[in-house]
Design a protein around this motif. Sequence first.
Motif: not given
Length: 387
Positions: A126-138
């Motif tokens: 899921p795309l949750q958390g800080e912006r960098e973590l969202v980019r990592l998830a993507v």
Amino acid sequence: MNAWLRRGSLRQRLLLTHIVTIAVSALTLGGMTILFAPSIHDRLMIAWLGPQWVETADASMVEMERATNEIFTLAMMQALLISSGVAIAVAVPVSLVASQGIVRPIARLLATAQRIADGHYHERVPLQGERELVRLAVQFNTIAAALEQAEQRRVALIGDVAHELRTPLATIAGYVEGMLDGVVEADEGTWVLVLDEVNRLHRLAGDLQELSRVEAKQIVLARQNVHLETLIEAVCVRLGPQFTEKGVRLQVQLADGLPSVWVDPDRILQVLINLVGNALQYTPCGGSVTIRVSVVEQMVHVCVHDTGIGIAAEHLPHLFERFYRVDKARARATGGVGIGLTICKALVELHGGQIGIHSDGPGQGATCWFILPLFDHNVQRLGDALA
């Protein structure tokens, strides 16, 4: 401490890092206070009492000033100690909450990675958390989707190869069993049929080997300065008798002053033969196949247009997929296995070009095109220097 940091969890490392940062900051602040506070205090006192105070001060006043400095410094240190303790006490729960926001998405990512490693390729983070973590998830989800598609292609490839092998093997087995049982006569015609199926298996094995080498980019291109007119003439010579036999016209339209291209002539000839051969296969008697060559935006544009049976729109995006066939019965009857266009696509892209197919629909014919970069003398000189 370094060993403990390496062994501890990410949350523990973040917490300890915050505490150490606060402690080091407090020590630095205390040291700077002890070093500069007395002199600053003296300057402020002199500025407040006036310069004449230094000249008129007696011993008791000097002692009072020294005691005031010590009390001031002690008060500052006590305040710093209390504030540092409070800061650390506040930093612990804040760090736990903040680290939880970082650790939880990473933990989900690790758990999802483990499930994908176990074969559950449909899993996503899921795309949750800080912006960098969202980019990592993507990025992770993109990789997971690519793995899922690769697994689907692998399963489909195994199934398609098994299917393609089963048909000629079943035919061969049927003829052999029939000859053993005396039902089928073991004459020359029967052996010719068996040999045809063996040759089909041989072609399939060769095509699969060629496809694997091309897709893995294991083919070394022997590039040369080539004029496409020469390659198209070779195609016409090789396929001309088949066009005459079927009653299909083969036409060539070349733009004036065509420049040369920097390609492997054998591989591009293979592409042309495959595309023109397909056009002939699906064009009925009385139709025509036209090869057009022009220059479009510094690229050589080659089109193979036929007046054949055409292609429905839903099939166009899949024609370059391995083993994809619009009419499986027709392809099997003519010996095709549906990977010729896949090989063509890989070869053209290996040359830095692009390939595609267009059709207005069934009965409207089809146009297969590909583009190649023009010959570059600088590239040739670089290649000669490297050689």
